[in-house]
Scaffold this motif. Sequence first.
Motif, PDB file in Angstrom:
ATOM      1  N   PHE A  50       0.836  -1.204   0.000  1.00 21.66           N
ATOM      2  CA  PHE A  50       0.000   0.000   0.000  1.00 21.66           C
ATOM      3  C   PHE A  50       0.870   1.253   0.000  1.00 21.66           C
ATOM      4  N   LEU A  51       1.857   1.303   0.885  1.00 23.99           N
ATOM      5  CA  LEU A  51       2.710   2.486   0.989  1.00 23.99           C
ATOM      6  C   LEU A  51       3.502   2.737  -0.297  1.00 23.99           C
ATOM      7  N   ILE A  52       3.897   1.690  -0.974  1.00 20.51           N
ATOM      8  CA  ILE A  52       4.653   1.837  -2.212  1.00 20.51           C
ATOM      9  C   ILE A  52       3.755   2.216  -3.388  1.00 20.51           C
ATOM     10  N   GLU A  53       2.608   1.579  -3.483  1.00 20.44           N
ATOM     11  CA  GLU A  53       1.795   1.718  -4.694  1.00 20.44           C
ATOM     12  C   GLU A  53       0.651   2.735  -4.612  1.00 20.44           C
ATOM     13  N   GLU A  54       0.117   2.983  -3.414  1.00 18.94           N
ATOM     14  CA  GLU A  54      -1.100   3.795  -3.337  1.00 18.94           C
ATOM     15  C   GLU A  54      -1.039   4.999  -2.414  1.00 18.94           C
ATOM     16  N   SER A  55      -0.219   4.953  -1.403  1.00 16.11           N
ATOM     17  CA  SER A  55      -0.232   5.972  -0.361  1.00 16.11           C
ATOM     18  C   SER A  55       0.085   7.363  -0.901  1.00 16.11           C
ATOM     19  N   LYS A  56      -0.584   8.346  -0.312  1.00 13.44           N
ATOM     20  CA  LYS A  56      -0.338   9.753  -0.631  1.00 13.44           C
ATOM     21  C   LYS A  56       0.502  10.409   0.472  1.00 13.44           C
ATOM     22  N   LYS A  57       1.014   9.608   1.399  1.00 13.98           N
ATOM     23  CA  LYS A  57       1.868  10.152   2.456  1.00 13.98           C
ATOM     24  C   LYS A  57       3.119  10.766   1.823  1.00 13.98           C
ATOM     25  N   SER A  58       3.733  11.680   2.546  1.00 14.81           N
ATOM     26  CA  SER A  58       4.948  12.313   2.040  1.00 14.81           C
ATOM     27  C   SER A  58       6.086  11.294   1.990  1.00 14.81           C
ATOM     28  N   LEU A  59       7.086  11.622   1.210  1.00 16.21           N
ATOM     29  CA  LEU A  59       8.253  10.754   1.090  1.00 16.21           C
ATOM     30  C   LEU A  59       8.921  10.571   2.445  1.00 16.21           C
ATOM     31  N   LYS A  60       8.986  11.639   3.227  1.00 16.60           N
ATOM     32  CA  LYS A  60       9.578  11.544   4.568  1.00 16.60           C
ATOM     33  C   LYS A  60       8.787  10.606   5.463  1.00 16.60           C
ATOM     34  N   GLU A  61       7.459  10.727   5.439  1.00 23.42           N
ATOM     35  CA  GLU A  61       6.624   9.842   6.260  1.00 23.42           C
ATOM     36  C   GLU A  61       6.843   8.380   5.874  1.00 23.42           C
ATOM     37  N   LYS A  62       6.873   8.111   4.591  1.00 22.47           N
ATOM     38  CA  LYS A  62       7.084   6.735   4.126  1.00 22.47           C
ATOM     39  C   LYS A  62       8.466   6.228   4.518  1.00 22.47           C
ATOM     40  N   LEU A  63       9.472   7.069   4.341  1.00 23.56           N
ATOM     41  CA  LEU A  63      10.834   6.665   4.689  1.00 23.56           C
ATOM     42  C   LEU A  63      10.953   6.420   6.184  1.00 23.56           C
ATOM     43  N   ASP A  64      10.336   7.268   6.998  1.00 17.50           N
ATOM     44  CA  ASP A  64      10.356   7.063   8.453  1.00 17.50           C
ATOM     45  C   ASP A  64       9.700   5.727   8.824  1.00 17.50           C
TER      46      ASP A  64
END
Length: 189
Positions: free
Chosen positions: A123-137
């Motif tokens: 989900f985080l890779i393909e669909e999430s609209k979270k910021s790059l920082k949020e995903k990396l964290d």
Amino acid sequence: MTIECHVEVYEVDENGIRIPPRLFDESVKEYSDVVLVVEKKKFYVLKLFLASESSYFKSLFIGSFEESKKDEISLKDVEAKYFQLFLESFYGDPVINDETVDGILKLADMFDAKKVLKKCEVFLIEESKKSLKEKLDLAVQFSSSKLKETCLNQIKTVNDVRSVMSVNPKEMDPDVLAFLCEKLLHLSK
């Protein structure tokens, strides 16, 4: 030729959560063999199913723990709201979204539920609209090398580097910090 198709249609709220949610209450008591109590809310579940999906529950239910013989077990440090979503994700319900992924991911990590971890990662890779920082964290926090690699590959500019930097670089993952330093050196050429 005959084709038989079974379709389940349900309503979802503005967060993509199923209405009503999958039930784990007394209405499914006859199909369960253990009750998990989370914040005073009872979840009627099957030991074998949870054990097959989670090494934590496998140890708890099949191991030599005292709890393996109990009919009711309390789980500490768990929010009932996210436990409900966590259980629903086991059954393939589409409950993972930007509002729920952090809580589900935390429980999937806590209970070592590999399939749910993978669903959150996808989900985080393909669909999430979270910021790059949020995903990396999240990638660093939950040791998701694939998510981490995906995030790092999206860093192309100095502004991208700035967007993922923490206020205190000493708190950052050393591998991420090293990557960002190398990226800045490369970009400054």
